[in-house]
Every structure is written in structure tokens, then in C-alpha cells.
Scaffold this motif. Sequence first.
Motif, PDB file in Angstrom:
ATOM      1  N   ALA A  42      -2.420 -40.356  -1.870  1.00 38.27           N
ATOM      2  CA  ALA A  42      -3.623 -39.807  -2.500  1.00 38.27           C
ATOM      3  C   ALA A  42      -3.653 -38.313  -2.213  1.00 38.27           C
ATOM      4  N   GLN A  43      -4.459 -37.606  -2.956  1.00 36.23           N
ATOM      5  CA  GLN A  43      -4.625 -36.181  -2.664  1.00 36.23           C
ATOM      6  C   GLN A  43      -5.509 -35.992  -1.434  1.00 36.23           C
ATOM      7  N   VAL A  44      -6.608 -36.787  -1.372  1.00 39.14           N
ATOM      8  CA  VAL A  44      -7.588 -36.662  -0.294  1.00 39.14           C
ATOM      9  C   VAL A  44      -7.888 -38.040   0.275  1.00 39.14           C
ATOM     10  N   VAL A  45      -7.930 -38.116   1.599  1.00 40.72           N
ATOM     11  CA  VAL A  45      -8.448 -39.307   2.268  1.00 40.72           C
ATOM     12  C   VAL A  45      -9.676 -38.897   3.070  1.00 40.72           C
ATOM     13  N   ILE A  46     -10.792 -39.579   2.839  1.00 43.50           N
ATOM     14  CA  ILE A  46     -12.042 -39.319   3.556  1.00 43.50           C
ATOM     15  C   ILE A  46     -12.290 -40.482   4.497  1.00 43.50           C
ATOM     16  N   ASP A  67      -8.064 -38.010  -7.345  1.00 41.28           N
ATOM     17  CA  ASP A  67      -7.151 -38.806  -6.519  1.00 41.28           C
ATOM     18  C   ASP A  67      -7.665 -38.823  -5.077  1.00 41.28           C
ATOM     19  N   ILE A  68      -8.766 -39.547  -4.878  1.00 40.60           N
ATOM     20  CA  ILE A  68      -9.487 -39.544  -3.601  1.00 40.60           C
ATOM     21  C   ILE A  68      -9.647 -40.978  -3.111  1.00 40.60           C
ATOM     22  N   VAL A  69      -9.393 -41.179  -1.833  1.00 39.30           N
ATOM     23  CA  VAL A  69      -9.604 -42.487  -1.200  1.00 39.30           C
ATOM     24  C   VAL A  69     -10.623 -42.303  -0.066  1.00 39.30           C
ATOM     25  N   LEU A  70     -11.656 -43.142  -0.077  1.00 45.36           N
ATOM     26  CA  LEU A  70     -12.639 -43.135   1.001  1.00 45.36           C
ATOM     27  C   LEU A  70     -12.491 -44.411   1.814  1.00 45.36           C
ATOM     28  N   LEU A  71     -12.333 -44.269   3.136  1.00 48.50           N
ATOM     29  CA  LEU A  71     -12.137 -45.407   4.027  1.00 48.50           C
ATOM     30  C   LEU A  71     -13.327 -45.532   4.975  1.00 48.50           C
ATOM     31  N   GLU A  72     -13.821 -46.755   5.139  1.00 49.21           N
ATOM     32  CA  GLU A  72     -14.918 -47.031   6.075  1.00 49.21           C
ATOM     33  C   GLU A  72     -14.497 -48.190   6.979  1.00 49.21           C
ATOM     34  N   GLN A  73     -14.611 -48.007   8.292  1.00 45.11           N
ATOM     35  CA  GLN A  73     -14.125 -49.031   9.218  1.00 45.11           C
ATOM     36  C   GLN A  73     -14.997 -50.287   9.212  1.00 45.11           C
ATOM     37  N   GLY A  74     -16.277 -50.144   8.855  1.00 47.37           N
ATOM     38  CA  GLY A  74     -17.148 -51.309   8.756  1.00 47.37           C
ATOM     39  C   GLY A  74     -17.586 -51.489   7.321  1.00 47.37           C
ATOM     40  N   ARG A  75     -18.894 -51.551   7.127  1.00 44.06           N
ATOM     41  CA  ARG A  75     -19.443 -51.603   5.775  1.00 44.06           C
ATOM     42  C   ARG A  75     -19.998 -50.235   5.411  1.00 44.06           C
ATOM     43  N   LEU A  76     -20.065 -49.939   4.132  1.00 42.43           N
ATOM     44  CA  LEU A  76     -20.636 -48.667   3.694  1.00 42.43           C
ATOM     45  C   LEU A  76     -22.052 -48.514   4.235  1.00 42.43           C
ATOM     46  N   ALA A  77     -22.355 -47.304   4.708  1.00 43.40           N
ATOM     47  CA  ALA A  77     -23.702 -46.934   5.178  1.00 43.40           C
ATOM     48  C   ALA A  77     -24.174 -47.782   6.344  1.00 43.40           C
TER      49      ALA A  77
END
Length: 878
Positions: A42-46, A67-77
Motif C-alpha cells: 500500500a502507499q500508506v498504512v495507518i 492506496d491506504i490501509v487502516l489497521l486497528e488491533q481491536g475494534r474500531l473506536a
Amino acid sequence: MFSRLLLIVRRQRTSPGWQNWSSARRSASAAEAHSVALPTQAQVVICGGGIMGTSVAYHLSKMGWKDIVLLEQGRLAAGSTRFCAGILSTARHLTIEQKMADYSNKLYSQLEQETGIQTGYIRTGSISLAQTQDRLISLKRINSRLNVIGIPSEIISPKKVAELHPFLNVHDLVGAMHVPEDAVVSSADVALALASAASQNGVQIYDRTSVLHVMVKKAQVTGVETDKGQIECQYFVNCAGQWAYELGLSNEEPVSIPLHACEHFYLLTRPLETPLQSNTPTIVDADGRIYIRNWQGGILSGGFEKNPKPIFTEGKNQLEIQNLQEDWDHFEPLLSSLLRRMPELETLEIIKLVNCPETFTPDMRCIMGESPTVQGYFVLAGMNSAGLSFGGGAGKYLAEWMVYGYPSENVWELDLKRFGALQSSRTFLRHRVMEVMPLMYDLKVPRWDFQTGRQLRTSPLYDRLDAQGARWMEKHGFERPKYFVPPDKDLLALEQSKTFYKPDWFEIVESEVKCCKEAVCVIDMSSFTKFEITSTGDQALEMLQYLFSNDLDVPVGHIVHTGMLNEGGGYENDCSIARLSKRSFFMISPTDQQVHCWAWLKKHMPEDSNLLLEDVSWKYTALNLIGPRAVDVLSELSYAPMTPDHFPSLFCKEMSVGYANGIRVMSMTHTGEPGFMLYIPIEYALHVYNEVMSVGQKYGIRNAGYYALRSLRIEKFFAFWGQDLNTLTTPLECGRESRVKLEKGMDFIGRDALLQQKQNGVYKRLTMFILDDHDTDLDLWPWWGEPIYRNGQYVGKTTSSAYSYTLERHVCLGFVHNFSEDTGEEQVVTADFINRGEYEIDIAGHRFQAKAKLYPVTSLFTHKRRKDDVELSDLHGK
């Protein structure tokens, strides 16, 4: 009464009053993404699915990056965003924070319409209460700044407070500030709405996916390793909130992100007998250390106690943040304050005491920007309990930074590079946040200093100066003397004196300034950043000529005042450079530029070259010898003529001082006064200082501090980076055309922008203001950030100010803009526009007349006269 409430609370502990907003509604995109494999690139990983991470993703996608990927270790918010009190307040001390909160407010108000997701946004307004006159002055200063950036706000009476919020006890108030467009909102739902909009714009969102570490090669982000595989990427954004510190350290090349968590408490109640209306204003009672908002007809109330409880110092925290253990004994002072402010709550049923982690930073300001050590590694974290208010604006500025190379506003006060690794000690952070959290609601008068984490960086002369009455301030972890208390003064009373008016140190600084003018003073300026740039060939000169705006191809021994500019022509750094030899340069920059300046130089240095860049800040003690007798002191100590004929201005020479050899002596003082800077190898520092003080006795020598330096440099119209100059300020806007090699045909960063600006004209101009009808003894003092009015119209704000003991008046520096009265658009600012205006400086709502000058009034420094006889109309060039 408290024990009865505690019994009620204990009975209600199992009540399902606290909603798990995050689990109630999750975005479809996140649910679907959970079941599929991660992309390999990806271009960006958040990293982080709270309000910060989703805001960055939202704004990047709006700016065209897909081309952005957002990763959250649990649930969003499900992190601290879930537990946020949901108060959106624009009443902030810093202009950049006001602008971030104002943008967030506007963004959240239209999110539901954009995404179809209900965010609970209600425009309630807020009321900040004042129990003391000093608190009211503080609110008036904020109020005047809010108004000029377009945020409606007004100072109101206690009677008006009671009309706006009928349940409040107002008998002890002296006034308040009402901001009618502030709001409340469900922070978790805002994050989900931002995530939904980002997903529709192409952002891929994966929950229950942990980032293990960031992969780095040659100081550049190359990818991330997760518990579900690797993703190659160019950019990584750390929005991990509570976990940002540990995540930064887990990289192959660690990134220092100084923040620490504390427990934060607030309670929730059942609805009142007559439920509060949904638009009931939010209350901030800073003197009582509490905030209060409507919550489903009852109230939500928390605060910032004087004895906070830091947590996770060992780095152990939860995957998803759960409600921590209740502690009613700890919350009791805030509860008592709440009941004093709203007595009708005495019989109200409390649902729950929420205890959640919240992160704080060493200086109470959030952290954003690119890492100084790893290119492509960006950070947005450390919100100091203001994540909801700042989330929209902070996400926008960080996205602009990534896409365009710089944000649309000056964000230096929030830049990660304002810190060094020295501020990331766990012990330092634990102790500092215990001070920071209470300061959130403490009254902050100008020139206050942190008390914890001190004596971290000190000059070799620290103990000697301390014994002579030095009072200290801290800059970038370095102790610097403010002024020196004479033996006959009450040290304790002086330290505890806090005021918006004339300070108790006024006469002390006056005597130091007088000594600088008439005899000789010594100021320890060891904190300044010092670099050496050398090469085996001409590479050093070639690189510096491209990086700096002024011509550095000068004879050996000469000093050049110059700046490093960005592509827009703005100052990334303002410094002095001495040419030590044909292939060696000595660079002196402001104290807090140490990390930022190093990162900028390294970023632009060729990878494979014979260049050597060395930070030598710690190698040299710097003494500033200011005054007409400085030449006599150095002449005696060096047995060498130091007169202008033998030692011209802006000249550097290595020489002996006393028994010490290899002292770099420079004929400059950073103030415009005559004198010298001595850069002394630290092993000689004490010897040279003792010799200077001993020989100087016959010439009236004494110690002086930075307050005297500030007064001297401002009355001479000397602008400083970080106060008057920033990345959006060009040399042409502050009268520094002579420091730019535009006519020499040499290329340098920012040249094209300056040529264009020279052709089109400047849209702001640094100006000196001398207050006319201001009573130093009785009136509020200007400090910085005061609105400037020209012919009754707002045109800018002050950037720094000081009392001029020469002029016997206050002097402010600030930028004047030319806003069209018809369209509000900016127009060219000419010298004629400046000179033809009638000016006022707004200090906490009171406007004082001021005379504007584009040049220092040099005639006033030849012979001192009474201010009533001064002719301020005589202008002389720099």
C-alpha cells in the motif's frame, strides 16, 4: 452526603448505563475486511482506528490518495475514543488549537449528512466560568483571539450564566465566557462516520489486526509487520493513542514519541427530575477543576484533579481499553466541586464512575508530524484529553503534511521535532504528566515554567550561577537563567509571584539591561544548538549554498546571518554560520531547533559523500558578553586588541582567553548591542567564566538572563525563529532581503518562491509596535498573540513583546495583513499601507494605541531621553 452517594453508586455498579457505542454499530467495510487477507502493499498504512486514525484516513482520501490501509488491533473506536466525554470546545489558548477545534466543529456538523451515520452532534454552546479576576482576564484573552478568527464568543455576567444554565450556582462567579457554537457529539460514532466515508473513498480498513513493528531501510519506511503478515508501504502513520509510545520504540529504528497515560474520571447520572434539555450548554469550571455536560437528561461530569494517577509506566496496557477500577475516594474532591456548582444534584442517582486512560505529553500540546529519524514515519497522538476537539483539524493538517509536504498552518508548537529523545525517559514522562494533568485547568499566566523533569540538561556553570541567585527557565530540556535575584530580594516571594500585570522581576531585569547598555553583562547561552559541517573537498560549501538563503562563500573568519528555507520560501531555521576554514563551518541555531534542524540537514545531505555533520551543542559552553566594556574585558584576558579595527563586526577567531586556548570568539551578541559570543570547550568553561568575572569587576560586570536578552533584541527589532519567524514566514515578509542572495544567480531551496513573491509583493509584513497610551504599572501587559487592529479592522496578531527600558514603553512585534473590506481576501502589504494606519493592540479586550514602525528607532539608542520627549517619528534604516 458523600457517603450516601457512594452507597448509591455501589448499588448501581451493575447497571447497564454505560453504552458500548463501538459494538452497537460497526462499519460494514471493517467487518468484511476482517475476513479477507491483508494486501501485500500500500502507499500508506495507518495504525489506529480511533478518531485520529480515521480522521487521517478520511482526509488523505479526500485529497486524492486512495492506496491506504487502516489497521486497528481491536475494534474500531474501541480505544480512548470510545470513552471520550464528547465535548467539542474551541476555547483554547493556542491559535493553532483554536483553528483545529473550529475545523473539527464544522466537519462533525455535516458528517451525518455526508455519511448517513448519526453522530449525536448537538450545538450546545459552552460556558467557561471565572471565580477570580485573574481567571476572567485569561478568558478575555482567549475571547479576543476567538473573535478575530471568526469564532463567536463573548464575556458574560454571572446573571447571564444563570439564564443560560438555570441549575448552576453562580454566587461566587465574577464572570464567564460564552462560546455559542461549541458542541457535544458521540466521539465513537464520529470515528465510525469518518471510517465509513474513508472506506467509500477507497481506504481499506482491517480491525483485529495488530502492528508488530515498522520495517525501516536506510532511515526510510519500507513496510509494516502485523500479526497477519507484512505490508510494504512508503508511509506509516502512528495514531495508536495509548500504545503510540511502545509502538514507536518497537521499530527496527526506534521513533521517540513522548507521551504517558493517566487515569481520567467522570461520572454519569440518571436524568434530572426536570431533564436537562439536549442543547443545555457545556460548563467548564476550571477554578473548580471540573466540566459538566448534558447526558441523556442527566449529566456527565469529570475533571482534572491535583493528584493524578499515571498508569502503564511499565508499558503494559490492554488490547482494547476497558473501564478501569472505580476510585471514589480519589474522585471525591471533584464530586464536591460539582455539588457546589450544581446543588440540585445532591439527590440525583449516579449510574457509574467511568475511569479510562488518557494520554498526556510533556508540554500539554499534542504531537504530530514526521519523525526526525525515519522518513515516511508520521505521528498523530498525545491529545491531552482534547482528541475529539482536535481530531478533525489535526487529521487534516497531518494529511496536508503528507500530501503537499507541509500543512496549511504553522504547526511548530505541535511538531514531534520540538522534542528530543531526552524527553522520552519513562521516569521523566511519569513525573511530568503528574504535573501536566492538573495544569490542564490551572491558571496559566505568562512566563510560567514546569517544575518537574528539571535539571535534565545543564551548563557546566549551573551550580555557580545558581549560587549567585539565578532563577531558571527550561527550553528543550536545557536550563537557562531568566534573571538573577539580588541578595536583598525575597527569593520565595519572587518565585511564587504570578500575574498578567507588571511582574515582580521588572526592576531586576531593568538593572540587568542597564548594565548591558552602560557596562558589561554575561549571559550563559550554552543551550543554543551548535553544529559543525565539514568536508574533505568543496562539498560542505556546495551543500550549504543550496540549503541556505544567504551567500556563505565568504572569507574564513566571517559570520553570516542566514536561514534554511523550504520550497515556499518559509524559514525552516534561522541561524548564524561562521566559516572556520575553507571546508569547515560552525552553525548556531535556536535551542529548540536542535532536532528539527538536524533532521532537515540530514534529509538534504547526499547519502554517499565526504560530508560530516556533527552536533557539537554539548561540546561548548557559550557566554554572551554584552556591553560597551566587553571589549576591555576581553582585551585584558587575551592580550590582543579587540577594537572594531582589529576585530570587526560579525567576525570569528579562535584565541586564548585567560589560560584556556581554542576559544571561538565572535563579535556578535544576538541583541544588536556591542559585545562578543565566546564558545568555550566545556573543560575550560569554569576557568574562563571565573576569569571574565574577575577581570570584569573593575568594569561593573554582572550576570544577566534571558529576560534582559529578550528586551534588548525586541527593542532592536530582532526577530527570533519559533516566536516571530516560522515555516510560513519568508525573508521578504520580515525585512530581511539583505540576507538573501537573489541577485547572485545561485540556486537555493526557496529561491523560485522568493522571486515570485518579490514580483507579486508580500501579503504580510513584520512590524514593530510601540504602545502609546499604556500604563506599565496599572494596565495589563502584552505578552504575545494579542490581536492587532488598523483603523479599527483586525490585521494580525503580535508574535512577541517586551518592555523596552530604553524607550520606557512596551514594544510588540507582529505581522500586519491587508484584508479587503469587501471580500476579506488578502492584498499586498506595502510600506505605505503600514505607515498610513492608526493601530491598536488588543490586550484582553482593551485596545491600546500603538505606533507602527518598519525599522528600529535607532536614534533613541544613542542618547536616552524621557519618553515624553521622544520623537518616535524619526526613522532610520536597519
